[in-house]
Design a protein around this motif. Sequence first.
Motif, PDB file in Angstrom:
ATOM      1  N   ALA A   9      52.988 141.094  51.873  1.00  0.00           N
ATOM      2  CA  ALA A   9      52.288 139.870  51.975  1.00  0.00           C
ATOM      3  C   ALA A   9      51.348 139.959  53.143  1.00  0.00           C
ATOM      4  CB  ALA A   9      53.116 138.752  51.924  1.00  0.00           C
ATOM      5  N   LYS A  10      51.966 140.129  54.224  1.00  0.00           N
ATOM      6  CA  LYS A  10      51.309 140.443  55.724  1.00  0.00           C
ATOM      7  C   LYS A  10      50.263 141.477  55.581  1.00  0.00           C
ATOM      8  CE  LYS A  10      54.948 138.731  58.603  1.00  0.00           C
ATOM      9  NZ  LYS A  10      55.804 139.031  59.766  1.00  0.00           N
ATOM     10  N   SER A  11      50.500 142.774  54.861  1.00  0.00           N
ATOM     11  CA  SER A  11      49.785 143.755  54.649  1.00  0.00           C
ATOM     12  C   SER A  11      48.218 143.145  53.817  1.00  0.00           C
ATOM     13  CB  SER A  11      50.370 144.962  54.117  1.00  0.00           C
ATOM     14  OG  SER A  11      49.263 145.786  53.669  1.00  0.00           O
ATOM     15  N   ARG A  12      48.740 142.577  52.677  1.00  0.00           N
ATOM     16  CA  ARG A  12      47.560 141.974  52.153  1.00  0.00           C
ATOM     17  C   ARG A  12      46.689 141.050  52.979  1.00  0.00           C
ATOM     18  NH1 ARG A  12      51.481 141.926  47.878  1.00  0.00           N
ATOM     19  NH2 ARG A  12      51.756 139.763  48.164  1.00  0.00           N
ATOM     20  N   PHE A  13      47.392 140.257  53.578  1.00  0.00           N
ATOM     21  CA  PHE A  13      46.375 139.069  54.486  1.00  0.00           C
ATOM     22  C   PHE A  13      45.562 139.868  55.474  1.00  0.00           C
ATOM     23  CE2 PHE A  13      46.439 136.557  58.248  1.00  0.00           C
ATOM     24  CZ  PHE A  13      45.743 135.359  57.768  1.00  0.00           C
TER      25      PHE A  13
END
Length: 203
Positions: free
Chosen positions: A1-5
Amino acid sequence: AKSRFRESEAQLEKSRADLEASRSHVDLVKSERDRAVTLLEYSVIRAPYDGIVTARHVDTGHLVSNTNSPKEPLLVIVNADTVRIVVDVPEIDSVHVKPDAEAVIVINSLRREPFQAKVTRTTWVLNDATRTLRAEIDLPNPDLQLRPGLYAVARLKVAERQEVLTLPKTALMTIAGQTSCWLIPLDGKLVRQPVVPGLEVAG
């Protein structure tokens, strides 16, 4: 999720940069458009007023550059709806000549009645070299009878005296500081009569 953010944030920054670049490109295109419009306007010469072309220094096909100032104007246009008559008033009469002073303008080449006019403006100060006052008379010219360059004679009313006698200058004599003239009474004997000089008109 952090990577996509983080990826979404990077795409957002890229979109913002692309937006700024597009705005800069739009400003550049507008600037080029304005420059083209300005250059196009140079191809048309518009006079600031209606008039008569009295001199032409260019013809169709001549190259005229807007970068170098020409040595002479492209065209000379005259608006003769009102002509300005310049009068050099002698020093002795200059103190009496003011705006709205009455004037009579005679132009011999027109062979017509004199023009009634008034002084429009003066320089107020005298010319050091000629000791004269420059007075200007604006004369309406609706029928364009008056052409720039015509020789005109202006008679200005600098002063006026009512109910006084007029004598030629040659009829006066001054002896020991006393001005007088000769009279011939009914008995035919010459009599020297003291007089007090007033206005003196040249010519």
